[in-house]
Design a protein around this motif. Structure first.
Motif, PDB file in Angstrom:
ATOM      1  N   THR A 101       0.865  -1.186   0.000  1.00 29.95           N
ATOM      2  CA  THR A 101       0.000   0.000   0.000  1.00 29.95           C
ATOM      3  C   THR A 101       0.897   1.229   0.000  1.00 29.95           C
ATOM      4  O   THR A 101       2.082   1.151   0.325  1.00 29.95           O
ATOM      5  CB  THR A 101      -0.885   0.069   1.259  1.00 29.95           C
ATOM      6  OG1 THR A 101      -0.030   0.206   2.409  1.00 29.95           O
ATOM      7  CG2 THR A 101      -1.756  -1.176   1.426  1.00 29.95           C
ATOM      8  N   GLU A 102       0.306   2.339  -0.315  1.00 30.42           N
ATOM      9  CA  GLU A 102       1.002   3.627  -0.349  1.00 30.42           C
ATOM     10  C   GLU A 102       1.746   3.876   0.972  1.00 30.42           C
ATOM     11  O   GLU A 102       2.933   4.182   0.999  1.00 30.42           O
ATOM     12  CB  GLU A 102      -0.090   4.689  -0.562  1.00 30.42           C
ATOM     13  CG  GLU A 102       0.341   5.975  -1.147  1.00 30.42           C
ATOM     14  CD  GLU A 102       0.919   5.897  -2.565  1.00 30.42           C
ATOM     15  OE1 GLU A 102       0.556   5.003  -3.349  1.00 30.42           O
ATOM     16  OE2 GLU A 102       1.777   6.734  -2.851  1.00 30.42           O
ATOM     17  N   GLU A 103       0.994   3.711   2.050  1.00 35.95           N
ATOM     18  CA  GLU A 103       1.466   3.946   3.418  1.00 35.95           C
ATOM     19  C   GLU A 103       2.625   3.011   3.775  1.00 35.95           C
ATOM     20  O   GLU A 103       3.670   3.433   4.270  1.00 35.95           O
ATOM     21  CB  GLU A 103       0.274   3.654   4.348  1.00 35.95           C
ATOM     22  CG  GLU A 103       0.520   3.913   5.798  1.00 35.95           C
ATOM     23  CD  GLU A 103       0.134   5.318   6.204  1.00 35.95           C
ATOM     24  OE1 GLU A 103      -0.231   6.101   5.296  1.00 35.95           O
ATOM     25  OE2 GLU A 103       0.218   5.627   7.400  1.00 35.95           O
ATOM     26  N   ASP A 104       2.417   1.743   3.519  1.00 35.64           N
ATOM     27  CA  ASP A 104       3.400   0.720   3.856  1.00 35.64           C
ATOM     28  C   ASP A 104       4.705   0.952   3.087  1.00 35.64           C
ATOM     29  O   ASP A 104       5.801   0.867   3.642  1.00 35.64           O
ATOM     30  CB  ASP A 104       2.830  -0.660   3.491  1.00 35.64           C
ATOM     31  CG  ASP A 104       3.881  -1.760   3.626  1.00 35.64           C
ATOM     32  OD1 ASP A 104       4.417  -1.912   4.745  1.00 35.64           O
ATOM     33  OD2 ASP A 104       4.165  -2.437   2.622  1.00 35.64           O
ATOM     34  N   LEU A 105       4.570   1.291   1.820  1.00 36.84           N
ATOM     35  CA  LEU A 105       5.724   1.499   0.965  1.00 36.84           C
ATOM     36  C   LEU A 105       6.550   2.688   1.470  1.00 36.84           C
ATOM     37  O   LEU A 105       7.780   2.613   1.608  1.00 36.84           O
ATOM     38  CB  LEU A 105       5.220   1.758  -0.455  1.00 36.84           C
ATOM     39  CG  LEU A 105       6.159   1.546  -1.613  1.00 36.84           C
ATOM     40  CD1 LEU A 105       6.990   0.295  -1.435  1.00 36.84           C
ATOM     41  CD2 LEU A 105       5.348   1.448  -2.905  1.00 36.84           C
ATOM     42  N   ARG A 106       5.859   3.776   1.775  1.00 37.00           N
ATOM     43  CA  ARG A 106       6.557   4.969   2.262  1.00 37.00           C
ATOM     44  C   ARG A 106       7.285   4.676   3.577  1.00 37.00           C
ATOM     45  O   ARG A 106       8.437   5.056   3.760  1.00 37.00           O
ATOM     46  CB  ARG A 106       5.568   6.134   2.410  1.00 37.00           C
ATOM     47  CG  ARG A 106       6.197   7.454   2.863  1.00 37.00           C
ATOM     48  CD  ARG A 106       5.304   8.646   2.566  1.00 37.00           C
ATOM     49  NE  ARG A 106       5.111   8.810   1.139  1.00 37.00           N
ATOM     50  CZ  ARG A 106       5.907   9.538   0.348  1.00 37.00           C
ATOM     51  NH1 ARG A 106       6.928  10.202   0.842  1.00 37.00           N
ATOM     52  NH2 ARG A 106       5.666   9.605  -0.940  1.00 37.00           N
ATOM     53  N   THR A 107       6.604   3.972   4.460  1.00 40.46           N
ATOM     54  CA  THR A 107       7.194   3.656   5.770  1.00 40.46           C
ATOM     55  C   THR A 107       8.431   2.775   5.605  1.00 40.46           C
ATOM     56  O   THR A 107       9.474   3.029   6.222  1.00 40.46           O
ATOM     57  CB  THR A 107       6.156   2.934   6.658  1.00 40.46           C
ATOM     58  OG1 THR A 107       4.970   3.715   6.674  1.00 40.46           O
ATOM     59  CG2 THR A 107       6.671   2.740   8.072  1.00 40.46           C
ATOM     60  N   ARG A 108       8.305   1.760   4.755  1.00 36.19           N
ATOM     61  CA  ARG A 108       9.447   0.849   4.551  1.00 36.19           C
ATOM     62  C   ARG A 108      10.655   1.580   4.007  1.00 36.19           C
ATOM     63  O   ARG A 108      11.787   1.367   4.456  1.00 36.19           O
ATOM     64  CB  ARG A 108       9.070  -0.273   3.575  1.00 36.19           C
ATOM     65  CG  ARG A 108       8.310  -1.394   4.240  1.00 36.19           C
ATOM     66  CD  ARG A 108       7.620  -2.266   3.240  1.00 36.19           C
ATOM     67  NE  ARG A 108       8.529  -3.041   2.391  1.00 36.19           N
ATOM     68  CZ  ARG A 108       8.132  -3.791   1.361  1.00 36.19           C
ATOM     69  NH1 ARG A 108       6.849  -3.841   1.048  1.00 36.19           N
ATOM     70  NH2 ARG A 108       8.995  -4.478   0.660  1.00 36.19           N
ATOM     71  N   ILE A 109      10.438   2.426   3.023  1.00 35.29           N
ATOM     72  CA  ILE A 109      11.551   3.136   2.399  1.00 35.29           C
ATOM     73  C   ILE A 109      12.154   4.152   3.380  1.00 35.29           C
ATOM     74  O   ILE A 109      13.373   4.231   3.529  1.00 35.29           O
ATOM     75  CB  ILE A 109      11.111   3.787   1.072  1.00 35.29           C
ATOM     76  CG1 ILE A 109      10.786   2.673   0.061  1.00 35.29           C
ATOM     77  CG2 ILE A 109      12.179   4.730   0.536  1.00 35.29           C
ATOM     78  CD1 ILE A 109      10.158   3.137  -1.221  1.00 35.29           C
ATOM     79  N   GLN A 110      11.296   4.879   4.072  1.00 40.66           N
ATOM     80  CA  GLN A 110      11.790   5.827   5.084  1.00 40.66           C
ATOM     81  C   GLN A 110      12.643   5.129   6.133  1.00 40.66           C
ATOM     82  O   GLN A 110      13.692   5.631   6.516  1.00 40.66           O
ATOM     83  CB  GLN A 110      10.612   6.517   5.782  1.00 40.66           C
ATOM     84  CG  GLN A 110      10.218   7.779   5.077  1.00 40.66           C
ATOM     85  CD  GLN A 110       9.019   8.483   5.710  1.00 40.66           C
ATOM     86  OE1 GLN A 110       8.300   9.176   5.020  1.00 40.66           O
ATOM     87  NE2 GLN A 110       8.793   8.297   7.005  1.00 40.66           N
TER      88      GLN A 110
END
Lengths: 169, 169
Positions: A101-110
């Protein structure tokens, strides 16, 4: 990457070999078949699956095969400067952007990067591939610079079967 | 387009033939050589000139081979989700974006389309190709999500000779 080994250096050596014959020398910048294809950067996609040869079409590729400001720019340049008359949008099964998901992807990369970033603002993660293709078609068909005469059609490429399926409506 | 003829319909027929053997069936979504290539949508570019096979790399293509928010998104997804460790940026001689200016391009398209549009905001026309490549490298190397361990290298592909030339600095 193994210490002291670089794939890019291998590519440079291979290009040196390629350039001795340069078989693609005679191609012109105008797509032979007046076609532009927007598809994913995924490893499993190739113009071979479409029966196309280098020179036949403009090939635009990003994560997902998404109509973004950038791919729209490319399609507009393709049509107005280089005469393409048909646009194909191809998403594919088992796409990396469907597994998240958008949220999950951003969190993982951050977390991995150890820092936040403002851009890219979106990753364009999606859950339903048919819906996603329709959404891309809609973005193109409603853009003031995509003329009605340009055929805009959307597809799902099944990486297991190698088949394209058209998404209508 | 000739009346009643569609290149996309030909592509669908060719894909039907391709799918009978589906030679690319065994490829995995992880780029075999851990490489991502950002290059232009131009007809004259092919992984063949790089000695690459389908499956070796992520291929990201837009008008020019420009680091935009979208191609950056794709490279970030490529590295963090699918493990690529080297990024190649390739611009090419005789690029459509070199034969024009930002202003001229917008005016021509607006006149042809009969209407203005807000997006794309930029076309990324450029005059000096070496400078343009350097600018793309800089955008990548200064982005917080492009880690120092990722090799980021830039090239000009000469469409006349078929050769890559590295742009350093």
């Amino acid at each position: 990457m193994l210490l002291g080994m670089s794939v890019i250096d291998d590519v440079l050596a291979a290009n040196e070999v390629y350039s001795r014959t340069h078989e693609l020398r005679r191609l012109t910048p105008r797509p032979e078949r007046k076609l532009a294809v927007l598809t994913c950067m995924d490893t499993r996609l190739s113009i071979r699956t479409l029966g196309l040869k280098t020179g036949d079409a403009h090939i635009i590729r990003n994560a997902g095969g998404i109509v973004t400001e950038d791919s729209l720019r490319s399609l507009v340049v393709s049509h107005y400067l280089l005469g393409t008359e048909e646009f194909m949008v191809i998403n594919h099964t088992d796409c990396g952007l469907m597994l998240t998901t958008e949220e999950d992807l951003r969190t993982r990369i951050q977390n991995r990067a150890g820092t936040a970033a403002v851009t890219p603002a979106f990753f364009y993660a999606f859950a339903n591939i048919e819906e996603n293709v329709r959404h891309q078609l809609q973005k193109l068909r409603t853009h003031p610079w995509v003329p009605k005469e340009v055929a805009v059609r959307g597809f799902v490429y099944d990486v297991a079967s190698g088949r394209l399926r058209e998404i209508t409506g």
